[in-house]
Design an enzyme around this catalytic site. Structure first.
Site, mmCIF file in Angstrom:
data_model
loop_
_atom_site.group_PDB
_atom_site.id
_atom_site.type_symbol
_atom_site.label_atom_id
_atom_site.label_comp_id
_atom_site.label_asym_id
_atom_site.label_seq_id
_atom_site.Cartn_x
_atom_site.Cartn_y
_atom_site.Cartn_z
ATOM 1 N N ARG A 1 -21.496 -4.727 -45.823
ATOM 2 C CA ARG A 1 -20.360 -4.014 -45.203
ATOM 3 C C ARG A 1 -21.240 -3.446 -44.183
ATOM 4 O O ARG A 1 -21.718 -2.029 -44.462
ATOM 5 C CB ARG A 1 -19.395 -3.437 -45.761
ATOM 6 C CG ARG A 1 -17.643 -2.727 -44.893
ATOM 7 C CD ARG A 1 -17.009 -2.953 -45.751
ATOM 8 N NE ARG A 1 -16.916 -4.672 -46.802
ATOM 9 C CZ ARG A 1 -16.146 -4.545 -47.442
ATOM 10 N NH1 ARG A 1 -15.827 -3.831 -48.453
ATOM 11 N NH2 ARG A 1 -16.572 -5.614 -47.844
ATOM 12 N N SER B 1 0.487 -1.233 -0.126
ATOM 13 C CA SER B 1 -0.227 0.130 0.254
ATOM 14 C C SER B 1 0.675 0.845 -0.242
ATOM 15 O O SER B 1 2.120 0.488 0.487
ATOM 16 C CB SER B 1 -1.030 0.320 1.436
ATOM 17 O OG SER B 1 -1.332 1.411 1.974
#
Lengths: 446, 446, 446, 446
Positions: free
Chosen positions: A311, A272
């Site tokens: 497409r 930490s």
């Protein structure tokens, strides 16, 4: 924060812009050679083109810079390749990208990336399954509380808990093997999926191209049928969920108040910035983050699959970053958990001790099932439930409450009660399940 | 393909790893100065620390390389900063990151990034709204087919079609203004959100820190209450949907068979790698791709907001790439559509012509409503519906079918029918709506 | 399993098919009266229509049965209403649904449902916030371990833990209040959003209709601009996430090994079909299920908002079940957690006891910050981290390890160490934060 | 609006509360008989229990009413069943639900529902594929514009357009067949997945139970490994996307300005509440709505799969409505599109005519590829692109522009140009692709 937390270096490299362009160039080179092999373009031109299809010859940043205007990466790449070929041999430049369309290069390039990526992921899947299988075998009789709804339920073994995950991972390997056969196929259809540009040579070029790239040839192009890509996305989504489940369970076992397992220790790992005592489960955190993120990305792939006509407009581009992210997150989560599994600290004594903290309540079903043949399951349920409530209210051990109840002693006989509070006597098929799953992971294998 | 297609260079720069670390350093510098200002650390130490908080002093790649082990970017950054401060003044190094935790630096750094990003987005929002407002005013009487369920419905104006979008964009600007006030607040809570590390100076440091960074101070830290970030994500999700709607409509209008509008032309823009005639709507494609992708990312932010206790395990990290992606995609879609709007080619004559292709069917409701006062809406609906079917079956103009029906001529009088087929006579409140919306966009404004 | 688990009876009733049709009839009645009031249709017809707009006159199942063919619920409803009006007064039937389109009835009906639903939710929001505020005040000094990454971090208070949630709930109430003003507006635009069917009376009818329904009138119709509905969805998504966070925290506190809080006991509540001892957190389970489900539904609302032209094709229908589900799930989760909060069993002694189980490690930051002014934060971090490792390895209390370290006793003086292990001395701004949040919840209020 | 729009009556019936309870009773009956068959409970008790497991004996609403308190449907169902058995034979009541847990009944009941549902869906999949295959064969030479980015690209055939969908549907059938074997397996594990309650008879009961229900027996229970359910969800998600793509394409072809296909006509189908001429694509709308909604629900299933320990808290309940919704939406979309496909109106002449509206631009690639062998693909691309721009600017036919260009006539010879503008000459492998896909759909088959 940055990809490096969430994925592996190998996958980042595979999906870099440079690698992407490189795979598209591999398509262009193979296309030229395939076309030459069936007489569509001159062999000499194909040789020149193939030689130029080396990413070292290209300015990746410049191609990327032309992207927003062009709308896809193939357009500036083909332009650059044409320029390079022209410089090498003006006679060859007219044969670059012959008969193909942008999507052919982009989709097939993606398939080539996926092939490599899935191989990496499969190897880590094997690594994780192996590490967990070792623990499962080692802890085939190690008891700990089974927990349902986050409450202690009844004793199980750490072996059976892990075997459930190993079984899921093996199923994912089967899915992956199936998909590597079915989903990793060539995309080659030309401008609108008919290969009209190749006249009567379309199928011949297709076959030759597939052979060169080592990709199976599908019945027809799949430019706007995206189910194969979705299948890969979904499989990786399921894998990530399994990893998330494993990560969550281990993080819950690692809670300060539970203390049954810990991630491996390494210098600087899981500290930490302010709390000196912390040993955070950072591997689990990576896998859980992936499990939170991947479902939405899989949904995006499914949404994107509704592609218009020949497409898709925005939905095809919507895949371009999404599928690689899924692969990278799944692969990153997998590596993180494989590392965790290989170094997992299992605290078997704490597991055993945690079975004692309820003063016998975790054995309530065992008692009920012992009473049931005599007084019925329903009556036994009521009797034991009341005894549990009394035990809690009086801070007494359930065993003592029951031992003082003549209905219980009458039904079970005097000596039976202590045995019911031995977890080893109430494990059911735990051992059999582990053995059934580990058939695929025999001792000594790897 | 690569971010450069989907977002702007400015947003990419804002959310680069380098920029992210730079913003965290801004937090560390302001923290030191704030703490010095209320006597928590020596002013001399604060000065040294603040001077070192320059990203130019750091090896971004090295910090990134330490990330996977550390679990978050603040840990290696604070370590590197402490090293740099130590080198400059050993007496100062003990005061780096005083009382803070990783999340303070990461969250507040993110808020600083968001503040800049939202300012950029707001400017492009204004640009797009302005461009559309100009078109809306110019085309306040330009008629085209209104379309429902992708079928021609009845005439509307191009002005009112755009005004609907302008109104939505204005609401997004209001939401953004509100969020810039409410959501962009300081995160500062220390290890578990109590600022215990600062004893009785927590609030004083908080106030000073907020002032230095120009950020409002909330009632209390928000380390695991993530609603403010979700609010930003949701607002951008709504903006992206509006952009997707605009993009989709324009792409539909740009269809070969419709031909009512086109994206601006530019050399190399929207071409095809194989089809020489193509002018693809690449701006719309970028916005639509964002509209496909952002919803899943917003869902991820909401899922991630269920963060455990005083710091989320995997769900907090799940935000780190997700929220920046949302911002970048929304901003990229916005820039793309602002560019499209500014250069939009509107083909008013084709709009008008398309109203004719149904041989009058698009005026069916007009006829019905003209007949309704005399014969009732329901009877008029049946009568006109039958006439429409006949017109289609006989390839006749609806006007001629109706003119031959004595119920119609009886109800309307002989001369009324032609007028019902004039779109200008059936526009309802189109003009009023445009004017109501454009009150916020007066002529000449910008 | 069934809606009854996941939502409230009141919300189920509000969103039943019957209620939905009833709200649409309310629109049709108000429309007729509004049109009569400005002279568009005869007052006598309006009166007949309004009288028939009573759901008791309709066969809900038959209307539903006609839905799949019709494509939306307004078409069979208007047909049935026209039939009923014709039976009552043939002269009136021609004025039913005058000038309106299906979407007007459906959208405005939905807004009316939402208005009632948000009022119910707001009341439960107040109830939950009040219940939590009471606990927060009562436990303003109750200490328990703050937990980060599911590990004990440092002491906090139960008051400050709850205050964070209360603050979030208050923000949701503010959002809801704002949305009730901005988002619940009339939809009325006719077939393509221009009200052409009403010629020059469109705005007048709109104003009268809004007044009758008590709904604000927007600048223009919003048939394909769905940001207001998305805003409601997103707000409820954020609320659900807050509820999920609260539920998850309480379920984690209720774990057998933690034991710091329990859901209220009630006969039959939270039992198991087989385990007699179980007391499952069923309220938390309902809220967590909602927190898992709602994000995907919010994403659906955002995806659905890309609606084509003047009426969406599949995306508008995609909203019809989705938004009601979001409301029902959020409301059900809220009721569940309000019930839990009102009856919450808090075990303050166990909270205190859990601070002891690490043998002092949970006070590591306190020690570090005490040493830091003398030896620097970084040196203190290393020193205490090493002491923590030794404490773990030697099964010793951190206090004893530190007391034996002359660097520590030298820096702090002999008597200081024990005080550092008192949680009451390391709570920072916990009290102040609670008080700041509870300003909106004064004692005695409700 | 209501489920009846979005799903089929058969699926609604399969997933009603009544059907759900009925399937759980089927589990309880089979369990009792299986246990009797291996001597765990008396055969006489099993007979009584099995006889009582008839939904007609139960008050569905009362069981539902007890749900919120109980937390799952098995608890009140087992209580009611025990009561009914007691009334029939007090000696049998103690053997109800012997050794099982709620999740066994709920999960296995779900699997039984899914088995029936997937059979229905597979039948409709076959129906849709067959209908499309018929059209594909019939239109194997019908030309229409291939469209990319919503712009005309080059000619294709309607046959090849449909064959792409047929191929995807066939892959879905293969996936479904595989899943029906792998994913529909028995869940039976008792309270924590070990069958401890059955001591050494767990596997024997499991085998007998699987035989009775016709379900395969997995290696071990899957109470918190949910990949099989996710697999079903994902498969249906992919199916829905394919249906959405088909629906979107057909709706685009049905646009007023395109007019190439229409949904079948039926009285009352696809009308408007106000516009008499409308023929809305309501089938497509149902499929598209599903395609918008299902991705978020699949994401929910993946998120929910991260289930804690031996039973998920909120994530298991999160599945209960989600997976049935996915099945119902997919099945409803499928039925809608099968109906559309069977009655599809194809306007071949309009398809052909639409190839003419660009004045030859749609043949630009054909010309380019004809020129390319002589002048190179890149030079041909530039030449034709310039010709296209001139054609547009001068409102001329591309053929005429090209015929006037000596570079073109020189390269191609005088007579070649007209042939290049014949779509039949530029269809590439269209026919071959159709034939390859239709191998699975031979003529006359069904």
């Amino acid at each position: 924060m940055s990809d490096s937390l969430f994925t592996t270096d190998a996958l980042r490299a595979l999906f870099s812009n440079r690698a992407r362009l490189s795979r598209m160039l591999e398509f262009e080179a193979a296309l030229a050679q395939a076309e030459a092999s069936v007489g569509v373009i001159p062999q000499s031109a194909a040789n020149v083109i193939a030689r130029q299809c080396d990413i070292a010859n290209f300015d990746v940043a410049a191609i990327d810079g032309a992207l927003r205007n062009a709308g896809n990466l193939a357009i500036p790449l083909v332009a650059a390749l044409t320029g390079n070929v022209a410089a090498a041999d003006p006679a060859a430049k007219g044969f670059v990208h012959w008969g193909a369309t942008s999507q052919d290069a982009i989709d097939t390039g993606l398939v080539l990336q996926l092939r490599d990526a899935l191989a990496l992921i499969d190897a880590d899947l094997a690594r994780l399954a192996h590490a967990l299988a070792l623990h499962a075998r080692r802890h085939i009789t190690t008891v700990l509380p089974g927990r349902t709804w986050l409450q202690q339920a009844l004793p199980i073994t750490f072996g059976v808990k892990l075997a459930a995950v190993v079984g899921a991972l093996d199923r994912h390997r089967d899915r992956m093997a199936s998909l590597r056969g079915h989903a990793l196929v060539l995309q080659f259809g030309g401008a609108a999926g008919t290969l009209a540009s190749l006249h009567d040579k379309g199928l011949a070029v297709t076959e030759a191209l597939g052979r060169r790239l080592g990709l199976a040839v599908p019945d027809m192009p799949w430019h706007t049928e995206r189910d194969r890509l979705c299948d890969i996305a979904a499989m990786l989504g399921m894998l990530t969920a399994t990893l998330g489940k494993l990560a969550h369970d281990l993080a819950l076992l690692a809670q300060t108040e539970v203390g049954e397992a810990d991630e491996p220790v390494a210098p600087g790992r899981g500290g930490s910035s302010t709390m000196p005592q912390k040993r955070n489960p950072v591997g689990a955190s990576v896998a859980l983050a992936a499990a939170v993120r991947v479902p939405g990305l899989v949904a995006t792939m499914l949404s994107a699959a509704v592609q218009e006509h020949e497409r898709g407009l925005g939905n095809w581009p919507a895949e371009w970053e999404t599928l690689p992210q899924i692969v990278m997150l799944a692969g990153g989560a997998l590596e993180a958990m494989a590392d965790v599994a290989e170094g997992l600290d299992v605290h078997a004594e704490r597991m055993r001790a945690n079975l004692e903290i309820t003063q016998g309540l975790v054995f309530a079903e065992a008692v009920q099932m012992a009473l049931a043949p005599t007084i019925g399951r329903d009556a036994a349920h009521s009797l034991v439930a009341n005894a549990c409530r009394r035990a809690v209210a009086e801070h007494a051990h359930l065993r003592d409450i029951l031992a003082a109840d003549p209905r219980v002693t009458g039904a079970l006989g005097p000596g039976a009660i202590p045995r019911l509070f031995d977890p080893a006597g109430y494990l059911g098929e735990s051992r059999a399940y582990v053995e059934r799953v580990l058939v695929r992971h025999p001792p000594g294998a790897r």
